[in-house]
Design a protein around this motif. Sequence first.
Motif, PDB file in Angstrom:
ATOM      1  N   PRO A 265       0.828  -1.211   0.000  1.00  0.00           N
ATOM      2  CA  PRO A 265       0.000   0.000   0.000  1.00  0.00           C
ATOM      3  C   PRO A 265       0.862   1.261   0.000  1.00  0.00           C
ATOM      4  N   ALA A 266       0.424   2.260  -0.769  1.00  0.00           N
ATOM      5  CA  ALA A 266       1.156   3.530  -0.832  1.00  0.00           C
ATOM      6  C   ALA A 266       0.260   4.576  -1.460  1.00  0.00           C
ATOM      7  N   ALA A 267       0.366   5.798  -0.966  1.00  0.00           N
ATOM      8  CA  ALA A 267      -0.402   6.909  -1.511  1.00  0.00           C
ATOM      9  C   ALA A 267       0.262   7.429  -2.778  1.00  0.00           C
ATOM     10  N   SER A 268      -0.511   8.039  -3.633  1.00  0.00           N
ATOM     11  CA  SER A 268       0.022   8.570  -4.879  1.00  0.00           C
ATOM     12  C   SER A 268       1.142   9.566  -4.603  1.00  0.00           C
ATOM     13  N   GLY A 269       2.208   9.454  -5.381  1.00  0.00           N
ATOM     14  CA  GLY A 269       3.368  10.319  -5.224  1.00  0.00           C
ATOM     15  C   GLY A 269       4.431   9.766  -4.298  1.00  0.00           C
ATOM     16  N   ALA A 270       4.162   8.615  -3.673  1.00  0.00           N
ATOM     17  CA  ALA A 270       5.079   8.074  -2.676  1.00  0.00           C
ATOM     18  C   ALA A 270       6.316   7.452  -3.323  1.00  0.00           C
ATOM     19  N   TYR A 271       7.351   7.340  -2.500  1.00  0.00           N
ATOM     20  CA  TYR A 271       8.605   6.670  -2.855  1.00  0.00           C
ATOM     21  C   TYR A 271       8.632   5.362  -2.084  1.00  0.00           C
ATOM     22  N   VAL A 272       8.609   4.252  -2.809  1.00  0.00           N
ATOM     23  CA  VAL A 272       8.608   2.934  -2.179  1.00  0.00           C
ATOM     24  C   VAL A 272      10.003   2.342  -2.279  1.00  0.00           C
ATOM     25  N   ASP A 273      10.647   2.196  -1.151  1.00  0.00           N
ATOM     26  CA  ASP A 273      11.979   1.598  -1.091  1.00  0.00           C
ATOM     27  C   ASP A 273      11.817   0.106  -0.827  1.00  0.00           C
ATOM     28  N   THR A 275      10.045  -2.470  -0.047  1.00  0.00           N
ATOM     29  CA  THR A 275       8.759  -2.903   0.514  1.00  0.00           C
ATOM     30  C   THR A 275       8.092  -1.846   1.375  1.00  0.00           C
ATOM     31  N   ARG A 276       8.725  -0.705   1.558  1.00  0.00           N
ATOM     32  CA  ARG A 276       8.164   0.271   2.492  1.00  0.00           C
ATOM     33  C   ARG A 276       8.163   1.667   1.888  1.00  0.00           C
ATOM     34  N   VAL A 277       7.164   2.419   2.278  1.00  0.00           N
ATOM     35  CA  VAL A 277       7.088   3.814   1.878  1.00  0.00           C
ATOM     36  C   VAL A 277       8.007   4.623   2.776  1.00  0.00           C
ATOM     37  N   THR A 278       8.865   5.418   2.174  1.00  0.00           N
ATOM     38  CA  THR A 278       9.784   6.251   2.927  1.00  0.00           C
ATOM     39  C   THR A 278      10.025   7.531   2.132  1.00  0.00           C
ATOM     40  N   ALA A 279      10.851   8.397   2.661  1.00  0.00           N
ATOM     41  CA  ALA A 279      11.157   9.645   1.967  1.00  0.00           C
ATOM     42  C   ALA A 279      12.292   9.432   0.980  1.00  0.00           C
ATOM     43  N   SER A 280      12.188  10.022  -0.176  1.00  0.00           N
ATOM     44  CA  SER A 280      13.331  10.087  -1.081  1.00  0.00           C
ATOM     45  C   SER A 280      14.245  11.212  -0.587  1.00  0.00           C
ATOM     46  N   SER A 281      15.263  11.553  -1.329  1.00  0.00           N
ATOM     47  CA  SER A 281      16.231  12.553  -0.858  1.00  0.00           C
ATOM     48  C   SER A 281      15.577  13.916  -0.666  1.00  0.00           C
ATOM     49  N   ASP A 282      16.153  14.715   0.203  1.00  0.00           N
ATOM     50  CA  ASP A 282      15.654  16.078   0.401  1.00  0.00           C
ATOM     51  C   ASP A 282      15.620  16.835  -0.923  1.00  0.00           C
ATOM     52  N   GLU A 283      16.632  16.609  -1.746  1.00  0.00           N
ATOM     53  CA  GLU A 283      16.728  17.318  -3.013  1.00  0.00           C
ATOM     54  C   GLU A 283      15.587  16.966  -3.958  1.00  0.00           C
ATOM     55  N   SER A 284      15.009  15.788  -3.781  1.00  0.00           N
ATOM     56  CA  SER A 284      13.984  15.331  -4.732  1.00  0.00           C
ATOM     57  C   SER A 284      12.641  16.022  -4.544  1.00  0.00           C
ATOM     58  N   TYR A 285      12.482  16.766  -3.452  1.00  0.00           N
ATOM     59  CA  TYR A 285      11.232  17.489  -3.194  1.00  0.00           C
ATOM     60  C   TYR A 285      11.438  18.961  -3.542  1.00  0.00           C
ATOM     61  N   ASP A 286      11.081  19.337  -4.742  1.00  0.00           N
ATOM     62  CA  ASP A 286      11.295  20.704  -5.202  1.00  0.00           C
ATOM     63  C   ASP A 286      10.230  21.042  -6.236  1.00  0.00           C
ATOM     64  N   PRO A 287       9.109  21.623  -5.800  1.00  0.00           N
ATOM     65  CA  PRO A 287       8.009  21.905  -6.737  1.00  0.00           C
ATOM     66  C   PRO A 287       8.407  22.780  -7.916  1.00  0.00           C
ATOM     67  N   ASP A 288       9.346  23.699  -7.703  1.00  0.00           N
ATOM     68  CA  ASP A 288       9.759  24.558  -8.813  1.00  0.00           C
ATOM     69  C   ASP A 288      10.478  23.755  -9.891  1.00  0.00           C
ATOM     70  N   ARG A 289      11.379  22.877  -9.463  1.00  0.00           N
ATOM     71  CA  ARG A 289      12.058  21.998 -10.423  1.00  0.00           C
ATOM     72  C   ARG A 289      11.055  21.096 -11.134  1.00  0.00           C
ATOM     73  N   GLU A 290      10.130  20.572 -10.363  1.00  0.00           N
ATOM     74  CA  GLU A 290       9.173  19.618 -10.920  1.00  0.00           C
ATOM     75  C   GLU A 290       8.299  20.272 -11.980  1.00  0.00           C
ATOM     76  N   ARG A 291       7.865  21.478 -11.712  1.00  0.00           N
ATOM     77  CA  ARG A 291       7.064  22.206 -12.697  1.00  0.00           C
ATOM     78  C   ARG A 291       7.902  22.560 -13.917  1.00  0.00           C
ATOM     79  N   ALA A 292       9.162  22.965 -13.687  1.00  0.00           N
ATOM     80  CA  ALA A 292      10.036  23.306 -14.808  1.00  0.00           C
ATOM     81  C   ALA A 292      10.297  22.080 -15.687  1.00  0.00           C
ATOM     82  N   LEU A 293      10.477  20.920 -15.060  1.00  0.00           N
ATOM     83  CA  LEU A 293      10.688  19.694 -15.829  1.00  0.00           C
ATOM     84  C   LEU A 293       9.438  19.356 -16.634  1.00  0.00           C
ATOM     85  N   TRP A 294       8.282  19.454 -15.994  1.00  0.00           N
ATOM     86  CA  TRP A 294       7.018  19.204 -16.693  1.00  0.00           C
ATOM     87  C   TRP A 294       6.877  20.123 -17.903  1.00  0.00           C
TER      88      TRP A 294
END
Length: 309
Positions: A265-273, A275-294
């Motif tokens: 089980p995991a919510a949309s947008g999650a990082y599954v390592d 077998t478990r949902v956990t946080a990806s790197s601090d750097e990977s959470y950047d809405p400005d980058r994400e929008r620019a990439l999109w």
Amino acid sequence: MHAIVMTGATRGIGRAAALEMLRADPDLHLVSLSRSSMSGDGVRQPNSIDQRITTIDTDLADIGRIRAAVDEISRRLDGGTLPPLMGFVGNAGLQFVDALHETVDGLESTFAVNVVANHLLLRGLLDHLSAPARIVITVSDTHFGDLRHNLGMVPAPRWSSPSVLSRPGAFDEPDTVRAGRRAYSTSKLAAIHLVHEWSRRLPDGIDILAYNPSFVPGTGLTRAAGRRDRLVSRWLLPALTLSPTVDRISTAGRKLADVVLGRTPAASGAYVDRTRVTASSDESYDPDRERALWDFLEDLVPPRAAAPQ
């Protein structure tokens, strides 16, 4: 019956995951996107499972051929020769010995396959996905860029404008193995950014996840590497499977199948390592980058239909 489209199902983790999904879900029809030259390594089996596999010739480094594959899938879905589409697995990935490989579209090959292809396939298939649906993109913990996650083998990602990252020669000494591996870790960081942005835009009932298999020796990811690295990968690294932090191909494939089938089980947008949902790197959470990439990807490959807002 229902269908899942999958890339990277012809070998390694993807092949193990595909066979596990077909075994576990008798109502699943798998649509495998792969080059015809790789058909000998495919997921086909000499039994009833074979009847639930459709292979469509696709080159993920060629935008035109990706679009042709999407058109073929769409025709079959609309015509009823494929059951309703309930998921997509973007498992294919490439790593080169330099950062100079170029696709027919002028893109750096690592970025093209690991990032652009996933976005283009999702854009093309989105209107055919039937909720509840699950999208899974295979990423890598090399995006953390530290010794714990990359075993000192892969340089940390180095972000810059997507317009730069998408072209050959984006990193220092681009003709070196180090640059090729940095292109890989950076592309996997970009894939996580893409998962985050897609999760904000997908309609209710369609979830997207990033799956990290961690280190899995013998997957063939280093098949474009030099002789020394291939020897290390073949003879030394498999011994690491004795470590609890390293999985065999069959184990990693089963864990990927668990994520795709919703058994993890995991919510949309999650990082599954694994077998478990956990946080990806601090750097990977950047809405400005994400929008620019999109925005870059939408401009690079103009959609045929309105983009989700």
